[in-house]
Design an enzyme around this catalytic site. Structure first.
Site, PDB file in Angstrom:
ATOM      1  N   PHE A   1       0.865  -1.173   0.000  1.00  0.00           N
ATOM      2  CA  PHE A   1       0.000   0.000   0.000  1.00  0.00           C
ATOM      3  C   PHE A   1       0.903   1.225   0.000  1.00  0.00           C
ATOM      4  O   PHE A   1       1.526   1.558   1.007  1.00  0.00           O
ATOM      5  CB  PHE A   1      -0.940   0.049   1.201  1.00  0.00           C
ATOM      6  CG  PHE A   1      -1.861   1.241   1.133  1.00  0.00           C
ATOM      7  CD1 PHE A   1      -3.029   1.166   0.386  1.00  0.00           C
ATOM      8  CD2 PHE A   1      -1.545   2.431   1.750  1.00  0.00           C
ATOM      9  CE1 PHE A   1      -3.869   2.272   0.270  1.00  0.00           C
ATOM     10  CE2 PHE A   1      -2.379   3.538   1.646  1.00  0.00           C
ATOM     11  CZ  PHE A   1      -3.540   3.455   0.913  1.00  0.00           C
TER      12      PHE A   1
ATOM     13  N   LYS B   1       3.272  11.366   6.759  1.00  0.00           N
ATOM     14  CA  LYS B   1       2.454  11.178   7.961  1.00  0.00           C
ATOM     15  C   LYS B   1       3.021  11.898   9.182  1.00  0.00           C
ATOM     16  O   LYS B   1       2.771  13.063   9.382  1.00  0.00           O
ATOM     17  CB  LYS B   1       2.215   9.695   8.201  1.00  0.00           C
ATOM     18  CG  LYS B   1       1.358   9.053   7.100  1.00  0.00           C
ATOM     19  CD  LYS B   1       0.856   7.699   7.486  1.00  0.00           C
ATOM     20  CE  LYS B   1       0.094   7.018   6.345  1.00  0.00           C
ATOM     21  NZ  LYS B   1      -1.146   7.701   5.964  1.00  0.00           N
TER      22      LYS B   1
ATOM     23  N   ASP C   1       9.699   2.744   1.496  1.00  0.00           N
ATOM     24  CA  ASP C   1       8.522   3.532   1.855  1.00  0.00           C
ATOM     25  C   ASP C   1       8.347   3.431   3.364  1.00  0.00           C
ATOM     26  O   ASP C   1       7.779   2.481   3.887  1.00  0.00           O
ATOM     27  CB  ASP C   1       7.290   2.997   1.116  1.00  0.00           C
ATOM     28  CG  ASP C   1       6.019   3.770   1.443  1.00  0.00           C
ATOM     29  OD1 ASP C   1       6.010   4.511   2.450  1.00  0.00           O
ATOM     30  OD2 ASP C   1       5.022   3.620   0.713  1.00  0.00           O
TER      31      ASP C   1
END
Length: 400
Positions: A141, A255, A226
């Site tokens: 994801f 984030k 990532d």
């Protein structure tokens, strides 16, 4: 009369239904706790999918944001502002890299990484024009743009959004032999999450990440990590890759970098990689804006103390010990590192959604994924007593 039902109906009436939120309407928050419109408090064990690593309204970050709001919020990258250099320099140092390219969202960081890897492949590695490929993992994801969902294996994220962007090869996560087979002379990068978050906090087999690093080095391929969810203290280290002794060629961050206040993402790499970009070839009006840089610089400084990484490691051991004790008592598996856990509930008992609804009724917020799995990712400011409270409420839900 409770305000939540009407507030939920009002929210649903004028929004596209791209989320299925729990029936809670939050109006204020501090630290690891949130309060809804009816005054009920909940322990936040999701932390905005790691965007709130430092808790809600961290006083240092809030003070920094307030001060910057009174001075300057946006210039665009047509000019340089006085917060930019500190952010880039200090984040580059935290990552051990030469350069930083600031963006806004995690998906933008991934898109940037894809573009940089392709350009590096053509200009540095010598891949023929239009032939570059990037190897990714099943269960990934990385975001929801059309390019990113093109290499997703999640049908909900991918279906009906084609035609899909070519240039990606998908291999099983954790399988070094499959990865080696997929890499060829036109491969420019391997793009992986060191721990797959959305898939259910899936930790790869021991030795996998060092093996990825070795294959990339041997094949002259960039290793792109990532770390948008796994990075910045979540797993008990600054980066999840550190725990395997691995240094990627490129970090993708987001984030938590915005401190739960503003969206901030970044790509960090050495000059021989990020240096392939020239003026006009990539950019963002809001990327690296003064407000974002001011807040994110303070985030980097909080991490530089090591306090939050230590808290995540120490309290993570407590969390996982408590969760492992529930295996066979409603849980069938527990995965994760630091203050990050994926829990598989016995599907004969209940779904992950039902478990989260029952936890919510007991004052704990979590999120389900893939049927019977739930994820716990509390803010790193959570206390030992609050960790125990969350585990106790889960135990009560499983025993009901």
């Amino acid at each position: 009369m409770l305000r939540t039902p009407a507030a939920m109906q009002d929210a649903e009436r004028h929004t596209a239904h791209n989320y299925h939120p729990l029936p809670v309407v939050i109006s204020s928050a501090e630290g690891a706790w949130v309060t809804d419109v009816d005054g009920r408090r909940y322990l936040d064990c999701l932390a905005g999918y790691s965007a709130l690593n430092f808790g809600h309204r961290h006083p240092t970050l809030i003070a920094t944001a307030h001060a910057q709001l009174d001075r300057l919020t946006l210039t665009s990258r047509a000019f340089v502002h006085d917060q930019f250099a500190d952010f880039c320099r200090e984040l580059a140092a935290l990552c051990g890299k030469d350069l930083v390219l600031p963006m806004n969202t995690g998906a933008e960081a991934v898109e940037t990484g894809v573009k940089v890897a392709r350009k590096w492949g053509y200009q540095v590695k010598g891949v023929p024009a239009g032939q570059a490929n990037i190897v990714v993992a099943e269960g990934n994801f990385h975001g929801r743009t059309t390019t990113i969902v093109s290499f997703s294996t999640d049908s909900d994220a991918r279906a009906d959004f084609g035609p899909y962007t070519p240039g990606f090869r998908i291999v099983p996560y954790g399988d070094l032999a499959a990865l080696a087979e997929a890499i060829d002379e036109h491969t420019v990068a391997v793009l992986l999450e060191p721990i797959q978050g959305e898939q259910g906090v899936v930790v790869p087999p021991e030795g996998y990440l060092p093996g990825v690093r070795r294959l990339c080095t041997e094949s002259n391929v960039l290793f792109i990590a990532d770390e948008i969810q796994s990075g910045l203290g979540r797993t008990g280290a600054t980066f999840a890759c550190e725990q395997e002794g691995v240094v990627p060629d490129m970090y993708l961050l987001g984030k938590a970098l915005g401190g739960g206040i503003v969206p901030v993402s970044a790509v960090a790499a050495d000059a021989d990689v990020l240096g392939v970009l020239k003026p006009g070839q990539h950019g963002s009006t809001f990327g690296g804006n003064p407000l974002a840089c001011a807040v994110a610089t303070e985030v980097v400084r909080l991490l530089a103390t090591g306090e939050f990484q230590h808290r995540s490691a120490e309290l993570g051991e407590r969390l996982h010990a408590g969760l492992r004790a529930l295996i066979g008592k409603g849980l069938v598996a527990v995965r994760g590192r630091g203050l990050w856990a994926g829990l598989d509930i016995d599907p004969a008992l209940m779904s992950g959604r039902v478990a989260c609804e029952r936890l919510m009724e007991r004052g704990v917020l979590a999120k389900d994924t893939h049927g019977s799995t739930i994820r716990l990712a509390p803010p790193l400011v959570i206390t030992a007593e609050e960790v125990d409270h969350a585990v106790a409420q889960l135990a009560a839900v499983l025993a009901d």
